[in-house]
Motif scaffolding. Structure first.
Motif, PDB file in Angstrom:
ATOM      1  N   GLY A  14       0.890  -1.369   0.044  1.00  0.00           N
ATOM      2  CA  GLY A  14      -0.086   0.135  -0.086  1.00  0.00           C
ATOM      3  C   GLY A  14       0.764   1.232  -0.025  1.00  0.00           C
ATOM      4  N   TYR A  15       2.000   1.263   0.060  1.00  0.00           N
ATOM      5  CA  TYR A  15       2.884   2.360   0.082  1.00  0.00           C
ATOM      6  C   TYR A  15       4.329   1.972  -0.333  1.00  0.00           C
ATOM      7  CZ  TYR A  15       4.316   0.915   4.944  1.00  0.00           C
ATOM      8  OH  TYR A  15       4.753   0.219   5.878  1.00  0.00           O
ATOM      9  N   LYS A  16       5.219   2.910  -0.740  1.00  0.00           N
ATOM     10  CA  LYS A  16       6.546   2.764  -0.906  1.00  0.00           C
ATOM     11  C   LYS A  16       7.442   3.962  -0.369  1.00  0.00           C
ATOM     12  CE  LYS A  16       6.249   4.256  -5.429  1.00  0.00           C
ATOM     13  NZ  LYS A  16       6.447   3.890  -7.219  1.00  0.00           N
ATOM     14  N   PHE A  17       8.455   3.778   0.021  1.00  0.00           N
ATOM     15  CA  PHE A  17       9.496   4.834   0.392  1.00  0.00           C
ATOM     16  C   PHE A  17      10.536   4.874  -0.823  1.00  0.00           C
ATOM     17  CE2 PHE A  17       8.740   2.824   4.740  1.00  0.00           C
ATOM     18  CZ  PHE A  17       8.209   4.058   4.935  1.00  0.00           C
ATOM     19  N   ILE A  18      10.793   6.242  -1.372  1.00  0.00           N
ATOM     20  CA  ILE A  18      11.887   6.666  -2.225  1.00  0.00           C
ATOM     21  C   ILE A  18      12.956   7.165  -1.410  1.00  0.00           C
ATOM     22  CG2 ILE A  18      12.146   7.629  -4.434  1.00  0.00           C
ATOM     23  CD1 ILE A  18       9.077   7.375  -4.930  1.00  0.00           C
ATOM     24  N   ILE A  36      13.369  11.242   2.240  1.00  0.00           N
ATOM     25  CA  ILE A  36      12.704  10.235   1.750  1.00  0.00           C
ATOM     26  C   ILE A  36      11.219  10.522   1.430  1.00  0.00           C
ATOM     27  CG2 ILE A  36      11.634   8.121   2.623  1.00  0.00           C
ATOM     28  CD1 ILE A  36      13.994   8.056   4.660  1.00  0.00           C
ATOM     29  N   GLU A  37      10.962   9.896   0.360  1.00  0.00           N
ATOM     30  CA  GLU A  37       9.516  10.184  -0.092  1.00  0.00           C
ATOM     31  C   GLU A  37       8.791   9.114   0.031  1.00  0.00           C
ATOM     32  OE1 GLU A  37       7.755  11.390  -4.243  1.00  0.00           O
ATOM     33  OE2 GLU A  37       8.767  13.091  -3.517  1.00  0.00           O
ATOM     34  N   GLY A  38       7.400   9.331   0.895  1.00  0.00           N
ATOM     35  CA  GLY A  38       6.543   8.198   1.015  1.00  0.00           C
ATOM     36  C   GLY A  38       5.396   8.395   0.191  1.00  0.00           C
ATOM     37  N   GLU A  39       5.112   7.423  -0.706  1.00  0.00           N
ATOM     38  CA  GLU A  39       4.051   7.326  -1.632  1.00  0.00           C
ATOM     39  C   GLU A  39       3.049   6.353  -1.041  1.00  0.00           C
ATOM     40  OE1 GLU A  39       4.721   7.123  -5.819  1.00  0.00           O
ATOM     41  OE2 GLU A  39       6.029   8.870  -5.665  1.00  0.00           O
ATOM     42  N   ILE A  40       1.880   6.978  -0.866  1.00  0.00           N
ATOM     43  CA  ILE A  40       0.848   6.072   0.052  1.00  0.00           C
ATOM     44  C   ILE A  40      -0.624   5.950  -0.872  1.00  0.00           C
ATOM     45  CG2 ILE A  40      -0.376   5.469   2.158  1.00  0.00           C
ATOM     46  CD1 ILE A  40       1.672   7.780   3.325  1.00  0.00           C
TER      47      ILE A  40
END
Length: 159
Positions: A26-30, A36-40
């Motif tokens: 359901g999400y990822k950390f770049i 750090i960008e968390g796309e949720i």
């Protein structure tokens, strides 16, 4: 554009953890060079997730701290961006009322709490030294001699 939530963290030093993408359900950390960008996915997002993700990242940093033999700083995200499929964007802003600095030599943790203007609100080292000086000053006090160490510690922490 797909609807999503984006949370950004800053950390230092920028080479503390490996750059890359860490995907979860359901999400990822770049992770890249101090950011750090968390796309949720919108379907898994809830208000407390920001703090839960911060705790997860902090644990990752703590394990790398052992490997790196170095200290790190991971800032809490100050905003959460909500991107809508029609191109709109909402931003939730989080203001932290104070900064806390942890300075941890082996075996001891000192806490300095500072307000937004840089004024010291609490200093555990200063408090500890003042307590030691107070005990030395009153070391001949009969009542103080009657109190065992455990009771004295309780009295001080409850004061």
């Amino acid at each position: 554009m797909e609807e999503k939530i984006v949370v950004k963290w800053k950390y230092s030093p920028p080479n503390f953890i490996d750059n890359g993408i860490r995907e979860r359900d359901g999400y990822k950390f770049i992770i890249k060079d101090g950011v750090i960008e968390g796309e949720i996915m919108i379907t898994v997002y809830h208000k407390s997730l920001r703090d839960e993700l911060h705790q997860e990242l902090d644990m990752i940093f703590k394990t790398d701290m052992i490997n790196n033999q170095a200290l790190y700083n991971l800032e809490k995200p100050s905003s959460v961006d909500h991107y809508y499929s029609d191109g709109r964007k909402d931003v939730d802003v989080y203001v932290e009322p104070l900064n806390i600095k942890f300075d941890s030599p082996p075996g001891r943790v000192d806490v300095v709490q500072v307000d937004e203007n840089g004024y010291i609100i609490y200093d555990s080292k200063k408090e500890r030294i003042e307590y030691q000086e107070l005990c030395v000053k009153h070391q001949d006090d009969l009542l103080l001699k009657e109190i065992d160490d455990e009771d004295r510690n309780k009295a001080f922490t409850n004061a």
